[in-house]
Design a protein around this motif. Structure first.
Motif, PDB file in Angstrom:
ATOM      1  N   MET A   1      19.021  48.079  -6.145  1.00 32.06           N
ATOM      2  CA  MET A   1      20.119  47.174  -6.414  1.00 32.06           C
ATOM      3  C   MET A   1      20.484  47.253  -7.898  1.00 32.06           C
ATOM      4  N   LYS A   2      21.775  47.365  -8.138  1.00 25.68           N
ATOM      5  CA  LYS A   2      22.244  47.415  -9.524  1.00 25.68           C
ATOM      6  C   LYS A   2      22.198  46.010 -10.122  1.00 25.68           C
ATOM      7  N   GLU A   3      21.834  45.956 -11.409  1.00 28.38           N
ATOM      8  CA  GLU A   3      21.799  44.677 -12.114  1.00 28.38           C
ATOM      9  C   GLU A   3      22.522  44.791 -13.444  1.00 28.38           C
ATOM     10  N   ILE A   4      22.982  43.638 -13.913  1.00 40.51           N
ATOM     11  CA  ILE A   4      23.639  43.544 -15.205  1.00 40.51           C
ATOM     12  C   ILE A   4      23.105  42.292 -15.880  1.00 40.51           C
ATOM     13  N   THR A   5      22.971  42.325 -17.198  1.00 34.14           N
ATOM     14  CA  THR A   5      22.476  41.144 -17.908  1.00 34.14           C
ATOM     15  C   THR A   5      23.624  40.177 -18.181  1.00 34.14           C
TER      16      THR A   5
END
Length: 98
Positions: A1-5
């Motif tokens: 799963m892609k994540e972003i802060t």
């Protein structure tokens, strides 16, 4: 799963980037403050609202801590949607809210 802060999301907003944010918290939670422009679709209603989403767009999913939005990402990804989970959720958000 892609994540972003949360910081990366803040930078995208500050840079004027057109982003699509879905807040999967309950209506009452989102009413306490959400990221400007975020669309509130509670997790329990997400499946029914899928026809409203555009598979050609990328969506950043947000919740309180990143757990529910992570589940929402896995669910939408399994149907071919382009989604990114905002790690840490609104608990980590230091930007403006509306």
């Amino acid at each position: 799963m892609k994540e972003i802060t949360t910081k990366e999301v803040e930078q995208l907003i500050a840079g004027g980037k057109n982003i699509n944010i879905i807040d999967v918290r309950e209506v009452g939670e989102a009413a306490e403050g959400r990221i400007k422009g975020a669309v509130n679709i509670p997790l329990g209603l997400l499946e029914g609202r899928m026809p409203d989403l555009d598979k050609s767009k990328e969506y950043i999913l947000v919740c309180r801590s990143g757990g529910r939005s992570g589940r929402a990402c896995q669910f939408l990804n399994s149907y071919g949607y382009k989604v990114i989970n905002m790690a840490g959720g609104m608990l980590s958000w230091e930007g403006k809210t509306e």
